[in-house]
Each structure stands twice: as C-alpha cells, then as structure tokens.
Design a protein around this motif. Structure first.
Motif, PDB file in Angstrom:
ATOM      1  N   TYR A 117       7.530   4.207  -3.964  1.00  0.00           N
ATOM      2  CA  TYR A 117       6.180   3.962  -4.454  1.00  0.00           C
ATOM      3  C   TYR A 117       6.074   2.522  -4.945  1.00  0.00           C
ATOM      4  O   TYR A 117       6.808   2.118  -5.851  1.00  0.00           O
ATOM      5  N   LEU A 119       3.671   0.057  -6.890  1.00  0.00           N
ATOM      6  CA  LEU A 119       2.553   0.236  -7.811  1.00  0.00           C
ATOM      7  C   LEU A 119       2.199  -1.104  -8.462  1.00  0.00           C
ATOM      8  O   LEU A 119       2.704  -1.434  -9.530  1.00  0.00           O
ATOM      9  N   THR A 124       1.290   5.958 -10.474  1.00  0.00           N
ATOM     10  CA  THR A 124       1.044   7.141  -9.677  1.00  0.00           C
ATOM     11  C   THR A 124       0.974   8.369 -10.583  1.00  0.00           C
ATOM     12  O   THR A 124       1.535   8.384 -11.690  1.00  0.00           O
ATOM     13  N   PRO A 218      -1.399  -0.810  -3.461  1.00  0.00           N
ATOM     14  CA  PRO A 218      -0.333   0.188  -3.643  1.00  0.00           C
ATOM     15  C   PRO A 218      -0.031   0.885  -2.327  1.00  0.00           C
ATOM     16  O   PRO A 218      -0.922   1.094  -1.502  1.00  0.00           O
TER      17      PRO A 218
END
Length: 279
Positions: A117, A119, A124, A218
C-alpha cells in the motif's frame, strides 16, 4: 490510442469483436485459426464471445496467425491492454453502496498473500481507527455507518500471519488532520502498534529526503496479479502483468527511501508529542 475512462468498460467486448472480425475477414474458421495458434477451438470461441479475456500473449499469437500488418497489431494490442484495465467510477460505487465495496475489498484481501500500500496523503481503512474511518467518509452521500463497520471488520486480515503487508506512508499521510489532533494521536498510536506485528512492514518517507519521482496518487498492489490506483473520481484496476510489474517497481523504488521499525516509530512518537503540545 487515448485512454478514455468510458472505453475501459467496453474494451473487453471491443477486443472480442475485433478478433472475431479479423478472423472472418481472413476467411478462417475458428478451428483453422486455433490450429495455426496451437490453441483449442473452444478457447478461440471463448475469446471471440468475450467469455474469456485473452492474455496479451494470446492476442499476439492470434495476430501473427492472421498475418496482421504492424499498424493493426499496435491498435489491437492497445485494445487488449485496455481489456485488462477496469475503471470504477466513484458515483457508480456510491449507487452500488460503499459498504458492498468494502465486502469486495475484503474478498480481494482474503485471496491475496502479499499486499503493498502506497499512501501519500491518507491512511487506508486497514490502518484506521473508528474515528478516522468515519471522518474519511465525510463527503460520501447517505448513511455511512455500515461502511465504517465494514472497514473496521476488514482489519481482522492484518492478524493473519500467512499474509504479508507493506505500508508506505509519507509524512503528509501522518500529518494531515482528517480528525482533530487528540484523535490523531490515537491514530498514531495504532500505527505504532501495528508496526510491531511480525507480518507488517511499515515505512515512512520523511520530508527532506531527495526522491527522484513524485507521489502522484495512492495505489495498492496485490501479489503479482493486480494493482489499483485511486483518484478523486474513482479508481483504476490493472490486471495486465506489465502494468502490475511497473507498479511493483515504483513501490520498491519508494520503499528504498523509507525508514522502518524503530526509526519509523521514533518519528511517529515525535509527531504524537507535537500534537499533544498543541492541544
């Protein structure tokens, strides 16, 4: 070929129709084409009816068998790339119900082993406290309470040690006050706690570090099979292996500039202290 979001929804049908038309124009039956491509006739049929989305390698084999000219090959390969890409419009997600979207994400997470992920500005839902999760839906229409519940339920996957998670956060993602400062300190405490789980690697990209590529949006990479990128108006889902590989490479590049473990936790603690001083 221009990438138009509305085309993404039609591309699978476009590819099937294009390949079918090219075969007919070449005067070949499905069985004869299958033999030229060393494929089964049933696979050719499924590709031409849209029941199966052809891989890029399959499309290349079919085009070679049809002796397609270079310009046509480039055009059809562009359509094939779009067929592996899906545009999910935010308004459509709202109509479907954001809570149902959370169920889909939970299924995707349950099917994946290694998730990454990136970010750059917000956290998230997997990392969010209830207050942060609720605040992130402020501009979503309707009652979002069920969606918040679904977001929090998804977090159980973090404790499945058969899965590996890497979260890359910029300082901006930690500093942006979607919730009041007091609530943000609780959120930071959660980040610190999660960073200690054995299957979670949490990195922070600190301000002042020279990084040769700016963070555009993202994105998430699920194993080696799928990547998603978020925008204000929706998200794009990439299934073309080349796209997924590129997102993996970009992620790995950012990961090389991040700090981890104690250094990351020291930054989080300093940020929490700064917020508390300002209360």
């Amino acid at each position: 070929m221009t990438l138009e979001p509305e085309r993404l929804g039609r591309s699978k049908a476009d590819l099937a129709e294009t390949l079918r038309d090219l075969r007919k124009r070449a005067g070949l039956t499905g069985d004869r084409l299958a033999k030229r491509c060393a494929m089964s006739q049933s696979k050719i049929s499924k590709i031409e009816t849209g029941k199966t989305t052809a891989s890029l390698m399959d499309v290349e084999r079919i085009l070679r068998a049809l002796e397609a000219p270079p310009e046509l090959v480039r055009e059809v390969m562009a359509i094939a790339g779009l067929a592996k890409t899906e545009w999910q419009e935010k308004r459509s997600l709202w109509r479907m119900g954001l809570d149902k979207r959370q169920v889909e994400l939970a299924a995707l997470e349950s099917e994946s082993t290694e998730m990454r992920y990136f970010l750059p500005s917000m956290l998230t839902a997997l990392l969010a406290t209830p207050e942060y999760a609720k605040a992130s839906l402020t501009h979503s229409p309707g009652d979002t309470s069920k969606t918040v519940s679904r977001k929090l339920e998804r977090q159980a996957v973090l404790y499945d040690t058969s899965k590996r998670f890497t979260f890359l956060l910029t300082e901006q993602a930690v500093r942006w006050l979607i919730v009041p400062a007091s609530a943000m300190t609780v959120q930071i405490d959660r980040l610190t706690s999660l960073s200690r789980l054995p299957n979670i690697r949490m990195g922070i990209l600190l301000d002042g570090v020279t990084i040769p590529r700016g963070p555009l949006n993202p994105f998430t990479v699920y194993d080696d099979r799928l990547a998603t990128a978020e925008t204000f108006t929706g998200r794009i889902v990439f299934q073309d292996g080349r796209d997924v590989t590129q997102y993996r490479e970009v992620f790995d590049m950012y990961a090389g500039f991040a700090v981890y473990e104690d250094e990351a936790r020291n930054y989080l603690a300093a940020r929490a202290r700064s917020l508390l001083r300002d209360l």
